[in-house]
Every structure is written in structure tokens, then in C-alpha cells.
Design an enzyme around this catalytic site. Structure first.
Site, PDB file in Angstrom:
ATOM      1  N   ARG A 146       0.862  -1.185   0.000  1.00  0.00           N
ATOM      2  CA  ARG A 146       0.000   0.000   0.000  1.00  0.00           C
ATOM      3  C   ARG A 146       0.893   1.228   0.000  1.00  0.00           C
ATOM      4  NH1 ARG A 146      -2.639   0.607   5.193  1.00  0.00           N
ATOM      5  NH2 ARG A 146      -1.161   2.308   5.423  1.00  0.00           N
ATOM      6  N   GLU A 184       5.024   7.026   2.339  1.00  0.00           N
ATOM      7  CA  GLU A 184       5.837   5.809   2.409  1.00  0.00           C
ATOM      8  C   GLU A 184       5.126   4.720   1.629  1.00  0.00           C
ATOM      9  OE1 GLU A 184       5.896   3.383   5.874  1.00  0.00           O
ATOM     10  OE2 GLU A 184       3.811   3.775   6.368  1.00  0.00           O
ATOM     11  N   ASN A 233       4.159   0.631   2.135  1.00  0.00           N
ATOM     12  CA  ASN A 233       4.127  -0.472   3.102  1.00  0.00           C
ATOM     13  C   ASN A 233       4.208  -1.780   2.337  1.00  0.00           C
ATOM     14  OD1 ASN A 233       3.242   1.101   5.668  1.00  0.00           O
ATOM     15  ND2 ASN A 233       1.875   1.797   4.040  1.00  0.00           N
ATOM     16  N   SER A 252      -2.545  -2.854   6.017  1.00  0.00           N
ATOM     17  CA  SER A 252      -3.843  -3.249   6.569  1.00  0.00           C
ATOM     18  C   SER A 252      -4.978  -2.303   6.175  1.00  0.00           C
ATOM     19  CB  SER A 252      -3.735  -3.365   8.085  1.00  0.00           C
ATOM     20  OG  SER A 252      -3.339  -2.151   8.630  1.00  0.00           O
ATOM     21  N   LYS A 260      12.430   2.932   5.124  1.00  0.00           N
ATOM     22  CA  LYS A 260      12.539   4.368   4.832  1.00  0.00           C
ATOM     23  C   LYS A 260      13.879   4.690   4.171  1.00  0.00           C
ATOM     24  CE  LYS A 260       8.750   4.953   7.462  1.00  0.00           C
ATOM     25  NZ  LYS A 260       7.943   3.819   7.888  1.00  0.00           N
ATOM     26  N   LYS A 295      12.893  10.374  10.528  1.00  0.00           N
ATOM     27  CA  LYS A 295      12.294   9.030  10.540  1.00  0.00           C
ATOM     28  C   LYS A 295      13.309   7.927  10.791  1.00  0.00           C
ATOM     29  CE  LYS A 295       8.452   9.919   7.407  1.00  0.00           C
ATOM     30  NZ  LYS A 295       7.605   9.298   6.371  1.00  0.00           N
ATOM     31  N   GLU A 327       8.057   0.782  11.447  1.00  0.00           N
ATOM     32  CA  GLU A 327       6.709   0.757  10.883  1.00  0.00           C
ATOM     33  C   GLU A 327       5.709   0.810  12.033  1.00  0.00           C
ATOM     34  OE1 GLU A 327       6.176   0.733   7.626  1.00  0.00           O
ATOM     35  OE2 GLU A 327       8.328   0.580   7.264  1.00  0.00           O
ATOM     36  N   GLY A 328       4.479   1.138  11.692  1.00  0.00           N
ATOM     37  CA  GLY A 328       3.403   0.987  12.674  1.00  0.00           C
ATOM     38  C   GLY A 328       2.949   2.273  13.330  1.00  0.00           C
ATOM     39  N   ARG A 332      -7.442   7.681   5.246  1.00  0.00           N
ATOM     40  CA  ARG A 332      -7.405   7.820   6.712  1.00  0.00           C
ATOM     41  C   ARG A 332      -7.288   9.304   7.037  1.00  0.00           C
ATOM     42  NH1 ARG A 332      -2.259   4.552   8.102  1.00  0.00           N
ATOM     43  NH2 ARG A 332      -1.677   5.523   6.135  1.00  0.00           N
TER      44      ARG A 332
HETATM   45  P1  ADP Z   1       4.916   4.342   9.666  1.00  0.00           P
HETATM   46  O1  ADP Z   1       5.701   3.320   8.980  1.00  0.00           O
HETATM   47  O2  ADP Z   1       5.117   4.383  11.138  1.00  0.00           O
HETATM   48  O3  ADP Z   1       3.471   4.308   9.254  1.00  0.00           O
HETATM   49  P2  ADP Z   1       5.032   6.826   8.161  1.00  0.00           P
HETATM   50  O4  ADP Z   1       6.166   7.285   7.355  1.00  0.00           O
HETATM   51  O5  ADP Z   1       3.828   6.396   7.435  1.00  0.00           O
HETATM   52  O6  ADP Z   1       5.549   5.717   9.155  1.00  0.00           O
HETATM   53  O7  ADP Z   1       4.639   7.994   9.150  1.00  0.00           O
HETATM   54  C1  ADP Z   1       3.589   7.873  10.088  1.00  0.00           C
HETATM   55  C2  ADP Z   1       2.646   9.073   9.995  1.00  0.00           C
HETATM   56  O8  ADP Z   1       3.376  10.284  10.173  1.00  0.00           O
HETATM   57  C3  ADP Z   1       1.986   9.204   8.640  1.00  0.00           C
HETATM   58  O9  ADP Z   1       0.792   8.436   8.599  1.00  0.00           O
HETATM   59  C4  ADP Z   1       1.721  10.709   8.570  1.00  0.00           C
HETATM   60  O10 ADP Z   1       0.557  11.032   9.293  1.00  0.00           O
HETATM   61  C5  ADP Z   1       2.908  11.289   9.306  1.00  0.00           C
HETATM   62  N1  ADP Z   1       3.996  11.634   8.366  1.00  0.00           N
HETATM   63  C6  ADP Z   1       4.981  10.819   7.939  1.00  0.00           C
HETATM   64  N2  ADP Z   1       5.788  11.439   7.068  1.00  0.00           N
HETATM   65  C7  ADP Z   1       5.310  12.678   6.934  1.00  0.00           C
HETATM   66  C8  ADP Z   1       5.705  13.811   6.161  1.00  0.00           C
HETATM   67  N3  ADP Z   1       6.765  13.769   5.372  1.00  0.00           N
HETATM   68  N4  ADP Z   1       4.964  14.938   6.265  1.00  0.00           N
HETATM   69  C9  ADP Z   1       3.889  14.999   7.066  1.00  0.00           C
HETATM   70  N5  ADP Z   1       3.465  13.974   7.822  1.00  0.00           N
HETATM   71  C10 ADP Z   1       4.156  12.819   7.767  1.00  0.00           C
HETATM   72 MG    MG Z   2       2.614   4.783   7.480  1.00  0.00          MG
END
Ligand code: ADP
Ligand code: MG
Length: 492
Positions: free
Chosen positions: A143, A162, A164, A169, A323, A382, A386-387, A468
Site C-alpha cells: 500500500r 511511504e 508499506n 492493513s 525508509k 524518521k 513501521e506501525g 485515513r
Molecule cells: P509508519 O511506517 O510508522 O506508518 P510513516 O512514514 O507512514 O511511518 O509515518 C507515520 C505518519 O506520520 C503518517 O501516517 C503521517 O501522518 C505522518 N507523516 C509521515 N511522514 C510525513 C511527512 N513527510 N509529512 C507529514 N506527515 C508525515
Molecule cells: Mg505509514
């Protein structure tokens, strides 16, 4: 065009009544989670949090996200097959990040032995690569997530957050929320608008991918093994996929890593057996966070990885979703190397990339840190996790960068441009909280499925979406982390 549904409501009372109706419809449709009090039992369940209204998403961005999904499938597949790229990309990270290092160790071990279905491992000039037998089957269910960056002229742009590649899910529950939002709009006598809510069935497509891999494995009595967590609030989401498979006469067993280490074995052809039953496909809904691995669980993961069963994902594909890989893919010229002769795909992919910066020791990393410290609100730090809930923003990011900047540990993180969408009003419904309108932002995910047999791509599809939405005061966190809620795009 209505972008603000709440303006159709007379008062607070009407909002509360609408919310009660929406919750009852959500329960009736099966938008369900187990409770945090009883995460291993379905005796008492509640509704998965969701928005009262669908949120506006520009049709052009929705179409763009769908159009680039097959390219992302190809890219993930290409990265997962390119051992030299993975090794080079992750070399600094695995020195400082234990979890990625352990995954990488398994990857190396499997490569050394030769992937179970592979003919033999052949060295390439640029490192290790594999020659696969014609039967080797690979299955990717992923996803790709995006937010809508507000640009200077006010128009939003699709930017990837990102991808996944493991345990992606909410494809099951996402098929049940459209009926809820249609219901809400119908109650408001917005029937034309209600008809615009898109139907969506990601879990059907995910199951099609699993079924194709199962079919290519070609053993009529073999099962699908779902690696499950003991405490699983999101069981109904997973059941949606299991139900689809059973409808195709493909049987699924749910087992934990602990069960595999006790009752799993490989025969001399490295066929995987669990409690005496052969497994064709292993589907992971566990194993993406360090806390999910005991020593015993790592051993079970290695056993599964060494087996001939189709792994979804295999360890290389899991690593392709880190990442660090995402950041390296954004380097000039990298996509062209990984997807040679596909300039249109490369252009579509690159258009969705936000700014991504390596923190490896050296001038480039120093420069990125200086920029982030000068303008903290424009960056996200970052780690390889994940999660949800692991990223650092604002003051926390500044503190972490100050602490990390002279240490090699910084290589286990990447920096990313912070996406700033235009906030809008919606009402987030969750058990135990009053219904009220708050300022929100959304994240759009597109589900992708591919199956490859040897060198032939047998399936490459997008299979649905997930929207979401979260309140703006939360920088981070998904639905499972208790921050975001399920939503539907209202295309305009
Ligand atoms: P994870 O693998 O923990 O899901 P993500 O990279 O998806 O990591 O980051 C988790 C959440 O943080 C995302 O769902 C989003 O809400 C926020 N986020 C992540 N990267 C960014 C970004 N570059 N700008 C704004 N919000 C972000
Ligand atoms: Mg995420």
C-alpha cells in the site's frame, strides 16, 4: 460544491443524532475492531473509528495515485530482486539499527543458500544476484500512502509518505465504510452526493493475489498460512481476506511465530509443513516491528524464509519497504537504473516523491541536518520503523538531531520534507468520545498486488484505496496507533 458537510446541519443535536445513525450503520456493515481491553476475543467488539463525513479528495490526485501504483509495484519488485542495491543502500543503516540488521542477516543467509525455489546463485559484477528457476513465485501486496501537499498557488500535489510492503492493513474494513458514508449523506438528503462515494474492495484484490500465488505453487491440498499476532484488534480486516480465499476453496490457517517454531518444519525439498499440512503461501500480519520478535520468533522467521512456500513478503521485499530505501530511490538517476527503458514510469514515480535526505556521515548528511535545524517545521526525522508513532517532529526532532549529529547512529534515520496539507473540518467518531467537528488532514493509500513467476510478471494491479483522516494536532500515527480514523474520498 459542498466541501463542508457540517454546514448542512442545523445544530449540535442534529450532529449527534447523525453520528448515532452512522455508528449503528458502521456496526451493521462490519466496520469492527476488537476492544483494547479484550484484543484476543471477539465476544465484545466495537466499531473501528471513522469520520462522520467523507473527505474531499481531488479526482485528479486520486487518478494519479491509482495510475502510479503499477509502477510502484514494479519498483518494489525490482528493488527486492536487486541484492547489490539493497546491500549498498542499507550498509550504513544496518551498522546502527539492530532490527534492520537482523532482517538483513536473514536476507544474506537465504541468498547464500540460494532462494529455495531458485536454481542457483550466480555472482554478478556489481554484487550478488540470483538466477531463478522458471517456477519461482513472488507475491507482493503493498500500500503506497500519500498526503496532499498544499503548493504556493493553493493547488494540492500528491506526495508519497511511504510504501508499506508488509502487513499493509485496512483493505478489509475499507470495503465496508462506503455504505456508511452513503447512509450519512442520504440522511442529509444528499442523494446525488451519496452516489459519488466510490465502491472499494481492496481485500478482494489482495485475496486474488494470494490465490494466484497459491495456484502457481500448484499443490492442491496446500494451505495459506497467516502469521497472526496473539492480540489482534484488527481481526475483521484480516478475516475479509480469509473469507475471500475460502470462497475460492483455498484454506487459511492462522498461527503465531511461536506455533511455527514449535510445529513448523521443512522437508528435504524445503517444503514448509505446519502440523503436518503443507503451506503454499505465508502471509505476514506480524513481524514488522522489533517488539514482535523474541529469539524464538526470529528463528521461526528464518525457517519460513528458507522454505519453498511463497512469502508475502519475502525478507528482501520487506527491506525494500524501509525508509532508507525510499530515501535512496529519490536520488537522481536511481529510478532509471532500477527501471531501465521505462521513462514514463520513472516520471510518474518521481512526481510523487517529496524531499528525502540521507543522514549518513559526511557532507551531504551534515548539510541536511543544518537545514533541518534552521527550519524544523519543514522536516520529519524518521527511523527505520513501521506501525506509526516513531517519527520525530518540531522540538523533539531538534533535540534528537542535536544529540545524533556527531554520532554514526544518525545513519539509522532519514530526514524527510514535511508535507503540509490544507486542513478541513470533519468529525472523528470513536467509541467513548463525543461527536464534534475538528480540523483534519487526510492520507490516501492505494493497494497494489503483483505476482511474478520466474522472470514473468503474472499479475500487476491496483486493487483499491484507503483514506485515513486525523486531527491536525497529531503529527504522526495511523488507525492502529489510535490517531487516524477510516474515511472515504469524496471526489471533486
Ligand atoms: P509508519 O511506517 O510508522 O506508518 P510513516 O512514514 O507512514 O511511518 O509515518 C507515520 C505518519 O506520520 C503518517 O501516517 C503521517 O501522518 C505522518 N507523516 C509521515 N511522514 C510525513 C511527512 N513527510 N509529512 C507529514 N506527515 C508525515
Ligand atoms: Mg505509514
Amino acid at each position: 460544491m459542498a466541501t463542508s458537510w457540517e454546514s448542512f446541519l442545523q445544530d449540535e443535536q442534529q450532529l449527534e443524532e447523525l453520528a448515532r445513525q452512522a455508528v449503528d450503520r458502521a456496526l451493521a456493515e462490519g466496520v469492527l475492531l476488537r476492544t483494547s481491553q479484550e484484543p484476543s476475543s471477539s465476544d465484545v467488539v466495537s466499531y473501528a473509528p471513522f469520520t462522520l463525513f467523507p473527505s474531499v479528495v481531488p479526482s485528479a490526485l486520486l487518478e494519479q495515485a491509482y495510475a502510479v501504483q503499477m509502477d510502484f509495484n514494479l519498483l518494489v519488485d525490482a528493488v527486492s530482486q536487486n541484492a547489490a542495491f539493497l546491500e549498498q543502500t542499507l550498509s550504513s543503516t544496518i551498522k546502527r539499527d539492530d532490527f534492520t540488521a537482523r532482517l538483513f542477516d536473514i536476507h544474506k543467509q537465504v541468498l547464500k543458500e540460494g532462494i529455495a525455489q531458485a536454481l542457483r546463485v550466480i555472482p554478478w559484477a556489481d554484487g550478488l544476484s540470483l538466477q531463478f528457476s522458471p517456477q519461482t513465485v513472488f507475491l507482493g501486496l503493498n500500500r503506497s500512502d500519500y498526503m496532499f501537499q498544499r503548493s504556493a498557488d493553493g493547488s494540492p500535489a500528491l506526495k508519497q509518505i511511504e510504501i508499506n510492503t508488509i502487513s499493509a492493513s485496512f483493505g478489509g474494513l475499507a470495503s465496508r465504510t462506503p455504505a456508511v458514508h452513503r447512509h450519512v449523506l442520504n440522511v442529509l438528503r444528499k442523494t446525488k452526493e451519496a452516489a459519488k462515494i466510490l465502491s472499494n474492495n481492496p481485500s478482494k484484490g489482495l485475496a486474488m493475489g494470494i490465490a494466484k500465488a497459491w495456484e502457481l505453487y500448484a499443490s492442491a491440498n496446500a494451505l495459506v498460512l497467516l502469521i497472526a499476532q496473539e492480540k489482534e484488534r484488527n481481526i475483521f480486516d484480516q478475516r475479509a481476506i480469509e473469507n475471500e480465499l475460502l470462497g475460492k476453496n483455498i484454506h487459511v490457517i492462522r498461527r503465531r511465530f511461536e506455533d511455527i517454531s514449535e510445529k513448523g518444519s521443512l522437508d528435504q525439498d524445503r517444503r514448509l509443513f505446519v502440523e503436518g499440512q503443507e503451506v503454499a503461501v505465508v502471509y505476514f500480519r506480524d513481524g514488522y516491528m522489533p517488539s514482535q520478535y523474541s529469539l524464538q520468533n526470529w528463528e521461526a522467521r528464518l525457517l519460513l524464509e528458507r522454505s519453498r512456500a511463497v512469502k508475502c513478503p519475502d525478507i528482501a521485499t520487506q527491506l525494500a519497504g524501509t525508509k532508507k530505501v525510499q530515501q535512496e530511490l529519490s536520488r537522481v538517476g536511481m529510478l532509471e537504473v532500477l527501471l531501465p527503458g521505462q521513462p514514463e514510469a520513472v516520471a510518474r514515480l518521481r512526481a510523487t516523491f517529496a524531499g528525502l535526505y540521507s543522514l549518513d556521515m559526511g557532507e551531504e548528511g551534515d548539510q541536511a541536518i543544518t537545514e533541518a535545524l534552521a527550519a524544523p517545521s519543514q522536516f520529519v526525522l524518521k527511523p527505520q520503523r513501521e506501525g506509526g508513532g516513531n517519527n520525530l517532529y518540531g522540538e523533539n526532532m531538534v533535540q534528537a538531531l542535536e544529540q545524533l549529529k556527531d554520532s554514526e547512529e544518525r545513519a539509522s534515520y532519514i530526514l524527510m520534507e514535511k508535507i503540509e496539507p490544507e486542513p478541513f473540518g470533519n468529525c472523528l467518531l470513536r467509541p467513548g468520545s463525543p461527536a464534534r467537528v475538528v480540523q483534519c488532514v487526510s492520507e490516501l493509500g492505494i493497494f497494489g498486488v503483483y505476482v511474478r513467476q520466474g522472470k514473468t510478471l503474472v499479475m500487476n494491479k491496483h486493487v483499491g484505496h484507503l483514506l485515513r483522516t486525523k486531527a491536525i494536532e497529531h503529527a504522526d500515527g495511523g488507525v492502529a496507533a489510535g490517531v487516524a480514523v477510516l474515511d472515504n474520498p469524496y471526489p471533486v
